[in-house]
Design a protein around this motif. Structure first.
Motif, PDB file in Angstrom:
ATOM      1  N   UNK A 190      38.555  25.695  52.576  1.00 39.02           N
ATOM      2  CA  UNK A 190      37.209  25.342  52.156  1.00 39.02           C
ATOM      3  C   UNK A 190      36.974  23.857  52.419  1.00 39.02           C
ATOM      4  N   UNK A 191      35.783  23.367  52.089  1.00 39.83           N
ATOM      5  CA  UNK A 191      35.446  21.978  52.376  1.00 39.83           C
ATOM      6  C   UNK A 191      36.200  21.018  51.463  1.00 39.83           C
ATOM      7  N   UNK A 192      36.213  19.728  51.837  1.00 40.26           N
ATOM      8  CA  UNK A 192      36.939  18.734  51.045  1.00 40.26           C
ATOM      9  C   UNK A 192      36.242  18.439  49.724  1.00 40.26           C
ATOM     10  N   UNK A 193      35.027  18.958  49.526  1.00 40.22           N
ATOM     11  CA  UNK A 193      34.306  18.757  48.270  1.00 40.22           C
ATOM     12  C   UNK A 193      34.602  19.855  47.244  1.00 40.22           C
ATOM     13  N   UNK A 194      35.428  20.811  47.618  1.00 39.45           N
ATOM     14  CA  UNK A 194      35.743  21.945  46.756  1.00 39.45           C
ATOM     15  C   UNK A 194      36.419  21.492  45.457  1.00 39.45           C
ATOM     16  N   UNK A 236      36.081  42.947  34.970  1.00 39.48           N
ATOM     17  CA  UNK A 236      37.547  42.800  35.041  1.00 39.48           C
ATOM     18  C   UNK A 236      38.054  41.955  36.208  1.00 39.48           C
ATOM     19  N   UNK A 237      37.168  41.486  37.096  1.00 39.30           N
ATOM     20  CA  UNK A 237      37.626  40.727  38.258  1.00 39.30           C
ATOM     21  C   UNK A 237      38.105  39.325  37.887  1.00 39.30           C
ATOM     22  N   UNK A 238      37.391  38.672  36.961  1.00 39.93           N
ATOM     23  CA  UNK A 238      37.729  37.312  36.557  1.00 39.93           C
ATOM     24  C   UNK A 238      37.877  37.255  35.036  1.00 39.93           C
ATOM     25  N   UNK A 239      39.058  36.907  34.559  1.00 37.90           N
ATOM     26  CA  UNK A 239      39.325  36.871  33.128  1.00 37.90           C
ATOM     27  C   UNK A 239      39.133  35.460  32.566  1.00 37.90           C
ATOM     28  N   UNK A 240      38.751  35.385  31.314  1.00 41.11           N
ATOM     29  CA  UNK A 240      38.542  34.102  30.649  1.00 41.11           C
ATOM     30  C   UNK A 240      39.792  33.237  30.753  1.00 41.11           C
ATOM     31  N   UNK A 241      39.604  31.983  31.158  1.00 40.39           N
ATOM     32  CA  UNK A 241      40.715  31.057  31.287  1.00 40.39           C
ATOM     33  C   UNK A 241      41.322  30.984  32.669  1.00 40.39           C
ATOM     34  N   UNK A 242      41.044  31.972  33.531  1.00 45.75           N
ATOM     35  CA  UNK A 242      41.544  31.918  34.892  1.00 45.75           C
ATOM     36  C   UNK A 242      40.849  30.789  35.653  1.00 45.75           C
ATOM     37  N   UNK A 243      41.487  30.342  36.727  1.00 43.18           N
ATOM     38  CA  UNK A 243      40.942  29.237  37.513  1.00 43.18           C
ATOM     39  C   UNK A 243      40.313  29.773  38.794  1.00 43.18           C
ATOM     40  N   UNK A 244      39.048  29.426  39.004  1.00 42.23           N
ATOM     41  CA  UNK A 244      38.346  29.819  40.222  1.00 42.23           C
ATOM     42  C   UNK A 244      38.149  28.594  41.110  1.00 42.23           C
ATOM     43  N   UNK A 266      35.181  30.831  46.252  1.00 39.77           N
ATOM     44  CA  UNK A 266      35.877  31.240  47.475  1.00 39.77           C
ATOM     45  C   UNK A 266      37.291  31.742  47.204  1.00 39.77           C
ATOM     46  N   UNK A 267      37.730  31.642  45.958  1.00 35.14           N
ATOM     47  CA  UNK A 267      39.072  32.100  45.662  1.00 35.14           C
ATOM     48  C   UNK A 267      39.402  31.970  44.191  1.00 35.14           C
ATOM     49  N   UNK A 268      40.610  32.400  43.840  1.00 37.52           N
ATOM     50  CA  UNK A 268      41.084  32.350  42.456  1.00 37.52           C
ATOM     51  C   UNK A 268      42.523  31.873  42.484  1.00 37.52           C
ATOM     52  N   UNK A 269      42.893  31.048  41.510  1.00 37.49           N
ATOM     53  CA  UNK A 269      44.236  30.488  41.455  1.00 37.49           C
ATOM     54  C   UNK A 269      44.917  30.952  40.174  1.00 37.49           C
ATOM     55  N   UNK A 328      25.154  30.019  49.046  1.00 34.21           N
ATOM     56  CA  UNK A 328      25.151  31.262  48.270  1.00 34.21           C
ATOM     57  C   UNK A 328      24.251  32.309  48.881  1.00 34.21           C
ATOM     58  N   UNK A 329      24.738  33.544  48.934  1.00 40.38           N
ATOM     59  CA  UNK A 329      23.948  34.637  49.476  1.00 40.38           C
ATOM     60  C   UNK A 329      24.239  35.921  48.710  1.00 40.38           C
ATOM     61  N   UNK A 330      23.498  36.971  49.031  1.00 47.76           N
ATOM     62  CA  UNK A 330      23.586  38.244  48.319  1.00 47.76           C
ATOM     63  C   UNK A 330      25.033  38.723  48.192  1.00 47.76           C
ATOM     64  N   UNK A 331      25.388  39.121  46.970  1.00 47.42           N
ATOM     65  CA  UNK A 331      26.683  39.695  46.608  1.00 47.42           C
ATOM     66  C   UNK A 331      27.795  38.657  46.407  1.00 47.42           C
ATOM     67  N   UNK A 332      27.525  37.392  46.670  1.00 41.62           N
ATOM     68  CA  UNK A 332      28.569  36.395  46.461  1.00 41.62           C
ATOM     69  C   UNK A 332      28.654  35.990  44.988  1.00 41.62           C
TER      70      UNK A 332
END
Length: 224
Positions: A133-137, A149-157, A218-221, A165-169
């Motif tokens: 991703x870009x250096x501003x990420x 259920x895709x993203x749980x509280x406390x997880x890092x995105x 763009x991702x999850x850590x 941003x576009x449809x479905x993102x």
């Protein structure tokens, strides 16, 4: 040595002035001065500074390992570094980007500023991720359970603020009149726009006013 001492040592070994280093890296001489005198405790440009000076980026960033980087030469850019590593001329594990883990207050403030000029007021931690991703990420913690259920509280995105941003993102956005940004999925149907939580316990939000997109996820850590 501290980061400031390592940067100063690397610059002097490369026989560069502060201005020459700043020009090659693409930052101001003042920024280099602040790093060298310890007024700035970290920088996103440590990899570029290391390669410009011909030293090991991991040593410059953390102090671990050796200062010298076999096969690297002062002034080498990241593309040349990657090519040399691919050819086996440089022996180093793949480089990782460091992203600042920021607060939701800072993320909300980023909606009001251009991505190129935004700087967080505070950084909770630095998150290592593959550079896609870009250096501003930047990184954020999921604030609640609305995107389960895709993203749980406390997880890092991982959020790239240069993407519109576009449809479905999945994106971070701020609605006009709200003080804090929100994390939802963007849904566009005809001339109607919605922010959709993945958790069915939360309502679908139709957007009737201006929606400011702070960035696209763009991702999850995740650490174990």
């Amino acid at each position: 040595m501290t980061l400031s001492e390592r940067i100063q040592t690397a610059r002097k070994q490369a026989k560069l002035t502060q201005k020459e280093l700043a020009d090659r890296v693409g930052i101001s001489q003042t920024a280099v001065h602040k790093l060298e005198c310890g007024r700035s405790k970290s920088s996103r440009r440590t990899v570029a500074i290391a390669l410009t000076c011909g030293v090991d980026p991991i040593w410059l960033d953390t102090g671990r390992g050796e200062m010298s980087l076999i096969g690297a030469t002062p002034g080498m850019n990241q593309a040349e570094f990657a090519k040399a590593a691919e050819d086996g001329e440089i022996y180093r594990a793949p480089l990782f980007a460091r992203l600042p883990l920021i607060s939701w207050d800072d993320a909300s403030r980023s909606c009001e500023e251009a991505a190129d000029s935004f700087h967080p007021k505070a950084v909770e931690a630095w998150i290592p991720v593959a550079p896609r991703s870009s250096e501003k990420t930047f990184a954020l913690r999921v604030p609640d359970d609305s995107m389960e259920p895709e993203f749980h509280e406390g997880e890092i995105i991982i959020v790239d603020p240069t993407m519109p941003g576009k449809h479905n993102q999945f994106l971070i956005a701020r609605m006009e009149g709200d003080s804090l940004a929100t994390f939802k999925q963007l849904i566009v149907v005809g001339n109607r726009t919605y922010l959709k939580p993945l958790n069915s316990r939360y309502p679908l939000i139709e957007i009737h006013e201006t929606l400011r997109v702070c960035g696209v996820v763009v991702g999850k850590y995740k650490e174990y």
